[in-house]
Design a protein around this motif. Sequence first.
Motif, mmCIF file in Angstrom:
data_model
loop_
_atom_site.group_PDB
_atom_site.id
_atom_site.type_symbol
_atom_site.label_atom_id
_atom_site.label_comp_id
_atom_site.label_asym_id
_atom_site.label_seq_id
_atom_site.Cartn_x
_atom_site.Cartn_y
_atom_site.Cartn_z
ATOM 1 N N HIS A 196 0.837 -1.201 0.000
ATOM 2 C CA HIS A 196 0.000 0.000 0.000
ATOM 3 C C HIS A 196 0.873 1.253 0.000
ATOM 4 N N PRO A 197 1.801 1.401 -0.963
ATOM 5 C CA PRO A 197 2.706 2.560 -0.946
ATOM 6 C C PRO A 197 1.943 3.873 -1.086
ATOM 7 N N GLY A 198 2.348 4.844 -0.275
ATOM 8 C CA GLY A 198 1.748 6.166 -0.340
ATOM 9 C C GLY A 198 0.421 6.284 0.369
ATOM 10 N N ARG A 199 -0.118 5.185 0.856
ATOM 11 C CA ARG A 199 -1.444 5.203 1.499
ATOM 12 C C ARG A 199 -1.305 5.326 3.010
ATOM 13 N N LEU A 200 -2.148 6.162 3.607
ATOM 14 C CA LEU A 200 -2.195 6.270 5.058
ATOM 15 C C LEU A 200 -2.799 4.992 5.626
ATOM 16 N N LEU A 201 -2.048 4.328 6.509
ATOM 17 C CA LEU A 201 -2.531 3.109 7.153
ATOM 18 C C LEU A 201 -2.722 3.392 8.641
ATOM 19 N N THR A 202 -3.932 3.183 9.131
ATOM 20 C CA THR A 202 -4.213 3.434 10.532
ATOM 21 C C THR A 202 -3.597 2.348 11.403
ATOM 22 N N ARG A 203 -3.475 2.647 12.683
ATOM 23 C CA ARG A 203 -2.980 1.633 13.622
ATOM 24 C C ARG A 203 -3.895 0.423 13.632
ATOM 25 N N GLN A 204 -5.215 0.655 13.564
ATOM 26 C CA GLN A 204 -6.149 -0.457 13.594
ATOM 27 C C GLN A 204 -5.995 -1.338 12.362
#
Length: 223
Positions: free
Chosen positions: A164-172
Amino acid sequence: MELLILDLSGSVGPRLHASFEARGHRVDTISDPSIALWRSEIGNVDAVVICCDRPALDDLATIAEIGSGAERTPVVMLAASADDTDVVRVLDAGADDIMCSPVSAREFDARLRAIARRATPQLGPSIEVGTLRLEPHERRAWRDTHELDLSPREFALLEVFMRHPGRLLTRQFLLDGVWDLAYLGRSNVVDQGVSHVRRKIDRPFGRDDLQTVRGAGYRLRAG
């Protein structure tokens, strides 16, 4: 997780939206199946939750369309009522699961996590993001020509970021994708895991690719 609620019932969506948000998911609620199809095709949701009173033919067509794309988005149906025939038709149309309300929040989330695990891309060709390269089938990773010494958990975490490059990934999202149920709700393990990965893929090479988005999560620079 990033969830899209397609509310065909006109009544369940708002309550479900609030419940998901309270449990740490990021949620959008819509009522237009064509928008749900478009959102699933561009790949920015982890699952589509379809709410209806009882599965209808139009609902089955929507499920089939969402489930037929190259980048398939998991589909869950939440129905007010459904008999055995309805369940078979919904699953045969391409849904990953169907539940009848009322269903507990814990069970719903557990089913979503199971679907997310099944939807994780299978081991395949190498993944490259900038000067990082990862070989899933060999469980090996490199920065430029330097092979990285990663624990199994660190490798799994890096793989999620590189898919998922460039994508904001949440902690959850990261917790659901990399850790098991024993860590449920312990977001500090994500922070620690990201810190360990950063120390191995960035700091020795003078890089800052694994970035913290304050108050939101983490992002791996795309290039």
